[in-house]
Every structure is written in C-alpha cells, then in structure tokens.
Design a protein around this motif. Sequence first.
Motif, PDB file in Angstrom:
ATOM      1  N   GLU A   1       0.850  -0.803   0.337  1.00 52.11           N
ATOM      2  CA  GLU A   1      -0.128   0.314   0.114  1.00 52.11           C
ATOM      3  C   GLU A   1       0.737   1.152  -0.233  1.00 52.11           C
ATOM      4  O   GLU A   1       0.864   2.203  -1.057  1.00 52.11           O
ATOM      5  CB  GLU A   1      -0.688  -0.036   0.918  1.00 52.11           C
TER       6      GLU A   1
ATOM      7  N   ASP B   1       1.388   4.333  -2.546  1.00 51.70           N
ATOM      8  CA  ASP B   1       0.734   5.999  -2.476  1.00 51.70           C
ATOM      9  C   ASP B   1       2.162   6.628  -2.315  1.00 51.70           C
ATOM     10  O   ASP B   1       1.950   7.475  -2.149  1.00 51.70           O
ATOM     11  CB  ASP B   1       0.154   5.699  -0.784  1.00 51.70           C
TER      12      ASP B   1
ATOM     13  N   ARG C   1       4.800   6.438  -0.932  1.00 50.62           N
ATOM     14  CA  ARG C   1       5.386   7.024   0.527  1.00 50.62           C
ATOM     15  C   ARG C   1       7.014   5.965   0.875  1.00 50.62           C
ATOM     16  O   ARG C   1       7.487   7.176   1.759  1.00 50.62           O
ATOM     17  CB  ARG C   1       4.109   6.260   1.935  1.00 50.62           C
TER      18      ARG C   1
ATOM     19  N   SER D   1      -4.845  -6.931  -4.260  1.00 46.67           N
ATOM     20  CA  SER D   1      -5.829  -6.837  -3.973  1.00 46.67           C
ATOM     21  C   SER D   1      -6.294  -5.280  -4.236  1.00 46.67           C
ATOM     22  O   SER D   1      -7.260  -4.716  -4.862  1.00 46.67           O
ATOM     23  CB  SER D   1      -5.532  -7.548  -2.929  1.00 46.67           C
TER      24      SER D   1
ATOM     25  N   LEU E   1      -8.995  -2.954  -6.421  1.00 46.47           N
ATOM     26  CA  LEU E   1     -10.230  -2.107  -5.853  1.00 46.47           C
ATOM     27  C   LEU E   1      -9.798  -0.696  -6.408  1.00 46.47           C
ATOM     28  O   LEU E   1     -11.198  -0.503  -6.262  1.00 46.47           O
ATOM     29  CB  LEU E   1      -9.146  -1.565  -4.555  1.00 46.47           C
ATOM     30  N   ASP E   2      -8.842  -0.549  -6.889  1.00 47.03           N
ATOM     31  CA  ASP E   2      -8.691   1.171  -7.733  1.00 47.03           C
ATOM     32  C   ASP E   2      -9.340   0.528  -8.937  1.00 47.03           C
ATOM     33  O   ASP E   2     -10.840   1.869  -9.214  1.00 47.03           O
ATOM     34  CB  ASP E   2      -6.815   1.054  -8.530  1.00 47.03           C
TER      35      ASP E   2
ATOM     36  N   ALA F   1     -12.122  -1.392  -9.508  1.00 47.99           N
ATOM     37  CA  ALA F   1     -13.868  -1.666  -9.280  1.00 47.99           C
ATOM     38  C   ALA F   1     -14.254   0.072  -8.884  1.00 47.99           C
ATOM     39  O   ALA F   1     -15.531   0.270  -9.411  1.00 47.99           O
ATOM     40  CB  ALA F   1     -13.868  -2.087  -7.736  1.00 47.99           C
ATOM     41  N   MET F   2     -12.957   0.788  -8.000  1.00 51.15           N
ATOM     42  CA  MET F   2     -13.691   2.093  -8.107  1.00 51.15           C
ATOM     43  C   MET F   2     -13.598   3.423  -8.645  1.00 51.15           C
ATOM     44  O   MET F   2     -14.395   3.935  -9.276  1.00 51.15           O
ATOM     45  CB  MET F   2     -13.389   3.229  -6.341  1.00 51.15           C
TER      46      MET F   2
ATOM     47  N   LEU G   1     -17.053   4.197 -10.867  1.00 50.54           N
ATOM     48  CA  LEU G   1     -18.577   5.350 -10.383  1.00 50.54           C
ATOM     49  C   LEU G   1     -17.649   5.982 -11.928  1.00 50.54           C
ATOM     50  O   LEU G   1     -16.516   6.828 -12.299  1.00 50.54           O
ATOM     51  CB  LEU G   1     -16.655   6.137  -8.886  1.00 50.54           C
TER      52      LEU G   1
ATOM     53  N   ALA H   1     -19.949  -0.422  -6.741  1.00 49.89           N
ATOM     54  CA  ALA H   1     -18.236   1.085  -6.180  1.00 49.89           C
ATOM     55  C   ALA H   1     -19.055   1.876  -5.386  1.00 49.89           C
ATOM     56  O   ALA H   1     -18.962   2.316  -4.210  1.00 49.89           O
ATOM     57  CB  ALA H   1     -17.365   0.818  -6.870  1.00 49.89           C
ATOM     58  N   GLN H   2     -20.374   2.533  -5.902  1.00 46.65           N
ATOM     59  CA  GLN H   2     -20.946   4.183  -5.060  1.00 46.65           C
ATOM     60  C   GLN H   2     -21.349   2.777  -4.022  1.00 46.65           C
ATOM     61  O   GLN H   2     -21.467   3.992  -3.041  1.00 46.65           O
ATOM     62  CB  GLN H   2     -21.941   4.260  -5.961  1.00 46.65           C
TER      63      GLN H   2
ATOM     64  N   LEU I   1     -18.713   2.483  -1.582  1.00 48.16           N
ATOM     65  CA  LEU I   1     -18.066   4.087  -1.255  1.00 48.16           C
ATOM     66  C   LEU I   1     -19.225   4.768  -0.074  1.00 48.16           C
ATOM     67  O   LEU I   1     -18.664   5.189   0.894  1.00 48.16           O
ATOM     68  CB  LEU I   1     -18.171   5.425  -2.546  1.00 48.16           C
TER      69      LEU I   1
ATOM     70  N   PHE J   1     -10.506   9.095   0.793  1.00 46.56           N
ATOM     71  CA  PHE J   1     -10.177   8.208  -0.305  1.00 46.56           C
ATOM     72  C   PHE J   1      -9.985   8.913  -1.635  1.00 46.56           C
ATOM     73  O   PHE J   1      -9.761   8.152  -2.498  1.00 46.56           O
ATOM     74  CB  PHE J   1     -11.369   7.086   0.005  1.00 46.56           C
TER      75      PHE J   1
ATOM     76  N   VAL K   1      -6.564   8.573  -3.962  1.00 49.58           N
ATOM     77  CA  VAL K   1      -7.300   7.809  -4.861  1.00 49.58           C
ATOM     78  C   VAL K   1      -7.663   8.150  -5.990  1.00 49.58           C
ATOM     79  O   VAL K   1      -7.500   7.706  -7.173  1.00 49.58           O
ATOM     80  CB  VAL K   1      -7.854   5.984  -4.613  1.00 49.58           C
ATOM     81  N   LEU K   2      -9.120   8.718  -6.104  1.00 50.78           N
ATOM     82  CA  LEU K   2      -9.621   8.504  -7.540  1.00 50.78           C
ATOM     83  C   LEU K   2      -9.201  10.244  -8.191  1.00 50.78           C
ATOM     84  O   LEU K   2      -9.746  10.492  -9.228  1.00 50.78           O
ATOM     85  CB  LEU K   2     -11.151   8.804  -7.299  1.00 50.78           C
TER      86      LEU K   2
ATOM     87  N   TRP L   1      -2.878   8.702   5.542  1.00 53.10           N
ATOM     88  CA  TRP L   1      -2.125   7.332   5.583  1.00 53.10           C
ATOM     89  C   TRP L   1      -3.334   7.124   6.432  1.00 53.10           C
ATOM     90  O   TRP L   1      -3.575   4.888   5.596  1.00 53.10           O
ATOM     91  CB  TRP L   1      -1.155   6.818   5.694  1.00 53.10           C
TER      92      TRP L   1
ATOM     93  N   LEU M   1      -6.781   6.771   4.696  1.00 51.74           N
ATOM     94  CA  LEU M   1      -6.601   5.794   3.759  1.00 51.74           C
ATOM     95  C   LEU M   1      -6.795   4.077   3.760  1.00 51.74           C
ATOM     96  O   LEU M   1      -7.064   4.010   3.292  1.00 51.74           O
ATOM     97  CB  LEU M   1      -4.906   6.273   2.648  1.00 51.74           C
ATOM     98  N   HIS M   2      -6.006   3.713   4.511  1.00 52.64           N
ATOM     99  CA  HIS M   2      -5.787   2.624   4.831  1.00 52.64           C
ATOM    100  C   HIS M   2      -7.068   1.772   6.040  1.00 52.64           C
ATOM    101  O   HIS M   2      -7.577   0.361   4.745  1.00 52.64           O
ATOM    102  CB  HIS M   2      -4.660   2.156   6.499  1.00 52.64           C
TER     103      HIS M   2
ATOM    104  N   ARG N   1      -9.536   1.622   2.139  1.00 55.11           N
ATOM    105  CA  ARG N   1      -9.503   0.549   1.825  1.00 55.11           C
ATOM    106  C   ARG N   1      -9.858  -0.868   1.905  1.00 55.11           C
ATOM    107  O   ARG N   1     -10.959  -1.478   1.303  1.00 55.11           O
ATOM    108  CB  ARG N   1      -7.875   0.837   1.681  1.00 55.11           C
TER     109      ARG N   1
ATOM    110  N   LEU O   1     -13.635  -0.696   2.094  1.00 49.76           N
ATOM    111  CA  LEU O   1     -14.207  -0.292   1.018  1.00 49.76           C
ATOM    112  C   LEU O   1     -14.168  -2.463  -0.120  1.00 49.76           C
ATOM    113  O   LEU O   1     -14.955  -2.496  -0.587  1.00 49.76           O
ATOM    114  CB  LEU O   1     -13.310   0.251   0.036  1.00 49.76           C
ATOM    115  N   ARG O   2     -12.566  -2.970   0.553  1.00 45.35           N
ATOM    116  CA  ARG O   2     -12.056  -4.315   0.077  1.00 45.35           C
ATOM    117  C   ARG O   2     -13.347  -5.236   0.541  1.00 45.35           C
ATOM    118  O   ARG O   2     -13.805  -5.891  -0.688  1.00 45.35           O
ATOM    119  CB  ARG O   2     -10.668  -4.768   0.308  1.00 45.35           C
TER     120      ARG O   2
ATOM    121  N   LEU P   1     -17.273  -4.731  -1.342  1.00 48.75           N
ATOM    122  CA  LEU P   1     -16.511  -5.154  -2.402  1.00 48.75           C
ATOM    123  C   LEU P   1     -17.063  -6.695  -2.399  1.00 48.75           C
ATOM    124  O   LEU P   1     -18.290  -7.522  -3.542  1.00 48.75           O
ATOM    125  CB  LEU P   1     -15.326  -4.804  -3.629  1.00 48.75           C
TER     126      LEU P   1
END
Lengths: 363, 192
Positions: free
Chosen positions: A13, A17, A19, A44, A48-49, A51-52, A55, B133-134, B137, B148, B152-153, B173, B176-177, B180, B183-184, B187
Amino acid sequence: MSRDVCRNAWQAEAERDGRLGPAERASFARHAPSCADCTAELASLAALDDAMGALPSGERTALEHRRARQALLRAADAEIAGRAPVRRAPWLYATAAAAVLVLAVGAALRLSHPVHTEAVAVATAQFEVADVAAAQWSRETTGATTRLALRAGTAGFHVEHLEGAARFLVSLPDGEIEVRGTRFVVAVDGGHTRSVEVTEGTVALTLPGYAGLLRAGERWPAVAPAQASPTPSAPSAPPSSAAIDPPAATDRHVASPAPAPSPPSAPSVSTAATAPATSAAGTRFGEAMSAYSAADYGRADALFEAFVRDYPRDGRAEDATFLRADARARRGDAAGAASIAKQYLRAFPHGLRRTEARRLAGD
Amino acid sequence: MMAAQRMNPPAPATDAALLARVRDGDLGALGELYDRHAESVRRVLARLGLRPGDADDLTQATFLDVVRAAASYDGRDSARPWLVGMAVMRARRHRRSITRWAAHLVSVGREPSPPAAATPEAALDRQQQAQRAQRALDALAPKKREVFVLVVLEGLSGEEVATTLGVPVATVWTRLHYARRELRDALSRGER
C-alpha cells in the motif's frame, strides 16, 4: 493453525501511495515477486482501484457547463462590482429567511420525497405540458430542478424562460432533454425516443449516439418520422387535463389545461426535415472559438466580427463582441481593442464582461 | 507580421496568474479558471456523496469563494488542490447543515446517472459495477471517504490532502488504509 502474513505486506500500500523511499522501494520490488502475500496484496489493491474506477464521473454537458459558467460570472460580477442584481430591503431578507424555514419544515413533513433543504426556496420552472397523443409522464421536483419523465406517447412542452438556478429536464426512456425556455414536442414509443421537434428556443438533447443542441425549426431525427416511425404526427388533439399531474402545493408551474404547443406544422416539418442537427450559427461561433483557442487571433477577430454581423440577435453575440476586443488586445492592437470594447459597452451596458471591457477601453 | 505573431502564441496563464487577475476583478480569468477546474470540483463533491443538484450548487459556491479568497492564494501554479480543499469544506458545512435542519430526513435514492451509449450488455455490466462501487463508497465514514476520494480517485498527494484537510500526513495515510480495508470488505461481500 493460521499462517503469519508477510511482515512486508504493508509496503504494498505504501508503495502504491508513493510513501516509500528509494531504498525501500527497491527492496520491496525485489521481494514482492517471490512473496505470495505481497503479490496478493498488490493485486488486491489494483482490483480495488479498478472496481472504484467504475464510479461514474457524472460530467455535465458542454451546455450545462456553459450555463453554470454564465450564472457564476453573473453572481461574481455582482459581487465584484459591489452591486447586487436586485436591491432588496432588509425586511425582504427576513421574509426570505422565514420562507426558507417554512418551506424546510413543510418539506420535512413530506417524507415520501427526497429532500435537500438548502435548495427548497429557490424558484422552480414554470411550464405547461400538453398531451398531444396518449402521453404518459410523471414529475419530480428537487430543489430548483424540475424533471418530467416522459414514458410514452407524444407531449408538447412550453417552458417559460428559467430564472436563476432553475433547471427543467425531460427524462426519456433512452435519454434526456434540458431546456432554458422553449416550446418543443417529444414523441416516445416502445421505450425509445422517436422524435423531438423544437418550435421556439433551444433544447439540449442527449440520446445514445447523439448529443447536441436543437434550435427553433430543427428536429431530431433529421428525417421526418412519417417515413421512419409510426409516431403520431397528426395535428394535436386538445390537451387532456386528466393526463396532467396535479400540481404540488409548493410548485409554481402551470399545470392546468393549456393550449397545446404548436404542433409541427407542415412548413416547419418540411424545413426541419432537411435542417442540420447543428445550426449554422453554432457552427460559425464554434469556428471562431476554435481560432481563438488556437491563438489565431487575427482569424478569430474576423470570424467573430462576421458572426456578430450575421447573427446580431444570437445570445452569443455578446461573447463574440468581447472576444473580438480581447483578440485585438492579444495581437497588440490596443487602439483596436479599445474601440471594440467601447462598442461592446454601448451594445451591452450591463454585459457580463463590462468590467474587463472598461479596462480594455481604457476607462 | 501575422506569421510572426502566430509563431509566438502566448503561453497559457498559470492558475496563480489567473487568480491574481481575479483578485483585480477580471471575470474572464474567473471564467478560465472555471473552465479548467469546475468539472473536477463538481466530481469531487459528487463523490463525497452530494446529490447532483447540490454538487452543482456547491461548485458555484466554491468558485464564488474564489472571488473572495483570491487575494490569499499562496501562489502555487496549480490551484486544483486549493479549490478542492474549499469544496471539501463546503461539503462538510453542507453535511452539517443538512444534519441540523433535517436530521430525520432520509435521502432516498439517487438521481439516475446519464444514459450511457454502450451496448446493452456492457452498459448493464458497467452499471452494476458502478452501483457496487457507489454502495461501498457510500458506506464509508465521511473522513475516510474524503481521503479516499482525494488521494485515490482524484490523485492528490498525501501532503496536498493533509494541507487541504488540516491534518498530519500520517493521519491521511491511516484513514486511507482503513478506507481501503472497508471498501475491499464491502466489495467482496457484494460479490458473494
């Protein structure tokens, strides 16, 4: 007995990002391919990216963007110039605030509808709908947005010129129409839009494979439906009041039986059947804008000038005049820019670009 | 003469230069800034959970804020993080306002997304993916959702998001962790 997860898995992760430092990144790059946990973690995160990424972006059409831009500049101009478009006495603000409160409470009691309280008090569209042939529709008003869903049949619409943030949309089984003030007739049959004819103003039509503006006298599709579809195109029947939704208490629209908007008369259909989907004025303005965007200011100046000469009553004549002055300024022709800016100020004394025009005019 | 001029077209103004002109009352500069960033700002607002009409309203409000705040702009070439930051603050105020005035109201459903021009099968598949996805979120807490969406987006850096939200980068961070992770989970539950 469960297996411990790789202690470097968190770096997947962090690596994604940005980091990790160079040394950590290099180390992880060597480690990950041989580590099932880190490989799985990277996959994974990528999944996720993906799947999102599904949108919807929900971007507006060019027309919606342009309208919102104009509304913004109008509001900003009022703010910059320190002049509200309409001066209101202080008591009016109190009344308006009270109205917001009353409407918000009223909206709260109507739990069957989605509500967003900040937009309840804004003006909504005033419109008439006429049942031309077996029209079936329903209406939804959310804040300043009025949306009519036309499910079947042929309906005529007359929308008064919208004020402020008010929006009027017609949802079709396979698309959408947005207008600012216009008369038009829409036919829907078998879950598909069969025709849209505009008799006054402009509509923005979005359908699968088509997105564009239709102006007065134009229709979609360009071929008359009499040959292409069974859509009723007979002269309009008297509007059926039974088919018109009862107005909600807070709506301002006119829903009583009203004269049907002009049906597509013979000359109109005949003209429209051969009319291009994009108007000549739109094409001409687009050419001028293309030249301006390409920094070809001499050509842009000439094209805008020709546009204003040929379409002096078009809504874009104001922009065209100002952009001529701007194009001259960008070419280093300060005197020409000043002269055209003065023309602009004479023609559009309350224009949106008057502040800049005054600057170009040297005032 | 013309040819010489066309060989040297003026370079596009930076956001900082446009904002300096906005500060001086230049509406053309505001329009140019709007053309560059309005759709991005509106997309952020929509992804933070605002209904389309509200996203439109707050986009306008954000750009009106620009007129008032242009003088305090820090001069970075790209104003996108700054604009997005103002939009996020607007979204937070909006959320609080809605909560205060209509806490018991439940917003049912979303306005339909615009029709896609894809084939029916592809459109259906895409629509289902988008709905999953919606939902995922929507289930995130606001602070995790903000991070996120922005990182990410929208592709903002951790530092930009930290500045925007007024939190340490480490907090970005961490949020965000957990975002994620949730979200995982959401989903994968949706696929079962």
